[in-house]
Design an enzyme around this catalytic site. Structure first.
Site, mmCIF file in Angstrom:
data_model
loop_
_atom_site.group_PDB
_atom_site.id
_atom_site.type_symbol
_atom_site.label_atom_id
_atom_site.label_comp_id
_atom_site.label_asym_id
_atom_site.label_seq_id
_atom_site.Cartn_x
_atom_site.Cartn_y
_atom_site.Cartn_z
ATOM 1 N N ASP A 274 0.725 -1.123 0.004
ATOM 2 C CA ASP A 274 -0.354 0.142 0.071
ATOM 3 C C ASP A 274 0.656 1.100 0.212
ATOM 4 O OD1 ASP A 274 0.990 -0.538 2.781
ATOM 5 O OD2 ASP A 274 -0.371 1.560 3.200
ATOM 6 N N GLU B 240 -0.036 -0.995 5.598
ATOM 7 C CA GLU B 240 0.887 -0.431 6.912
ATOM 8 C C GLU B 240 0.723 0.603 6.930
ATOM 9 O OE1 GLU B 240 5.248 1.253 7.551
ATOM 10 O OE2 GLU B 240 4.073 1.817 5.946
#
Ligand SMILES: [Zn+2]
Length: 477
Positions: free
Chosen positions: A76, A143
């Site tokens: 991400d 994350e």
């Protein structure tokens, strides 16, 4: 037409990644893409309920009896864009270009954090000529938000006890420890009342922002805090009541912009005079850290409704009194930030006022104490407070054979020692370490600058060098 060199696999893969939207919480497409990538290479692959992807690749010839190695990157990215950008993060590919040896994306974050790491691992998986032990390639989700991916990963699926985390931002630095942290969410319902008083709009912009872990020690301006300070001073000239206040986009990014609309009784000339005095003071304080600071105040049409006085005062007091920025640094560890806060996101809606602050500390006690302090303040002023997104510290290990080998290879390649650094950011490493106590961890990555801002850029020479280094490092494990 390609922007990056299609003959270099990690560059080719990076460019492919920029075509798939992958902001935190929107990783399904990129996760599926990686699953297909592994299947096309005939590699064993697992996708879990958090959309994490684990790909297994057998050891190359001669490495069959070497213990496995885990390569890990998060899939991400932080979606940040300039106010004037019409980029749609849900569907548009990033508009990447190279300028003066740096890769950037027009108007938005680049996602070099952590697309660079993902692209490297893809290149290692695809290259049959490399030498390496058996690999566990772990691609994690979320994350930049909740670290949901790292929290969800089932350690039973991982046979490696040596982890190379490729989420670093400096080629010559490897991390040895990371902070733990938590977000605290403040909420207060708002009673709306009919408004008959003159209204003004306050806009804070032009701040440089940055990651609230990696950049907080630079003492940059926080747009939410600046807005609150101006409002607090305006309230000395007469009453002010908020109609709207908002600022920041992510709790882990130092907010670059904030906006408030408020009714004020003091009269336009006085409002502007007081605001300007405070703005000049703040500009002087931030002369060297945020020379681009821009604060505008102007009269606007009367809003139909404003908050009740008590709620409006409580919000301004909360934001004015709430600590933000660097709290403590270590004399012992080269000035490492060991405690900090970031008033990340402020919003107002029909349901009320919400504020999210991110807390980080190198020790659990720092995190606990700052959380208590904030909750005490919040409850005194009538806000409810809720914990969110807790994550553990990664404590320094005295003995790390993986770190020793990395440093050895680094010295051979660069003729100098690797810089070993404990950091104030939260890393997924802390979560993995909690799941696998015997895990030996290093971190690495190419030179990235201004991550989590639309100015994010990746140094292309470093992108190339770091891949070469990774391959050599793997051949020595
Ligand atoms: Zn990252």
């Amino acid at each position: 037409m390609s922007v990056l060199d299609q003959n270099k696999p990690y560059q080719k893969y990076f460019e492919e990644l920029t075509k798939i939207p992958h902001g935190s919480g929107n990783e399904k497409a990129i996760s599926d893409f990686l699953v297909n990538f592994a299947k096309e290479l005939n590699l064993e692959v697992v996708q879990d309920e958090a959309n994490n992807v684990i790909v297994y690749k057998e050891a190359s010839k001669g490495y069959e009896d070497h213990p496995s190695v885990m390569l890990q990157a998060h899939i991400d990215m932080v979606n940040e864009k300039n106010g004037d950008s019409d980029h749609d993060f849900d569907k548009d590919p990033l508009d990447i270009y190279i300028e003066d040896g740096y890769l950037k994306a027009r108007g938005t974050t680049l996602g070099g954090d952590d697309g660079a790491g993902v692209a490297y691992i893809m290149a290692v998986l695809a290259d049959e000529s490399l030498e390496h032990p058996r690999l566990n390639a772990l691609f994690t989700t979320g994350e930049e938000a909740t670290m949901i991916g790292a929290f969800t990963v089932d350690p039973k699926l991982l046979d490696a006890r040596r982890l190379i985390n490729i989420d670093g931002e400096e080629e010559d630095v490897s991390n040895t420890a990371s902070a733990g942290g938590i977000d605290v969410l403040f909420h207060r319902a708002v009673n709306w009342t009919k408004n008959d008083t003159d209204c003004y709009e306050l806009k804070v912009s032009g701040l440089s922002g940055g990651h609230s872990g990696g950049e907080i020690h630079k003492e940059k301006g926080n747009a939410n805090k600046i807005a609150a300070r101006i409002l607090h001073n305006l309230a000395k000239d007469g009453t002010i009541t908020l109609c709207e206040i908002s600022g920041g986009l992510k709790v882990n990014a130092i907010p670059r912009e904030a906006k408030a609309v408020f009714a004020a009784t003091a009269g336009e000339a006085k409002v502007k005079e007081t605001a300007q005095r405070v703005i000049d003071e703040i500009k002087k304080e931030l002369e060297y850290t945020d020379s681009g600071l821009c604060v505008e105040i102007k009269a606007v049409d009367k809003a139909a409704e404003a908050m009740d006085q008590k709620t409006s005062d409580a919000i301004v007091d909360l934001m004015y009194l709430m600590p933000t920025g660097l709290r403590h640094k270590s004399d012992h560890l080269d000035g490492l930030t060991v405690a900090s806060e970031n008033i990340g996101v402020v919003t107002t809606g029909k349901a009320g006022f919400d504020l999210a602050i991110s807390i980080r500390g190198a020790l659990d006690s720092y995190v606990q104490d700052m959380t208590d302090e904030l909750k005490t303040l919040g409850s005194l002023l009538g806000f409810t407070c809720k914990d969110d997104n807790w994550y553990p510290c990664w404590d320094y290990m005295d003995v790390s054979p993986l770190r020793d080998t990395m440093n050895e290879v680094y010295r051979e390649v660069h003729g100098k020692d690797l810089i070993l650094e404990a950091i104030h950011g939260g890393l997924e490493c802390g979560i993995f370490k909690e799941k696998m106590h015997d895990l030996d961890i290093v971190t690495m990555g190419p030179n990235l600058y201004d991550v989590h801002t639309p100015d994010e850029k990746l140094n292309m020479e470093s992108f190339d060098r770091t891949y070469t280094f990774l391959c050599k490092f793997l051949s020595r494990l």
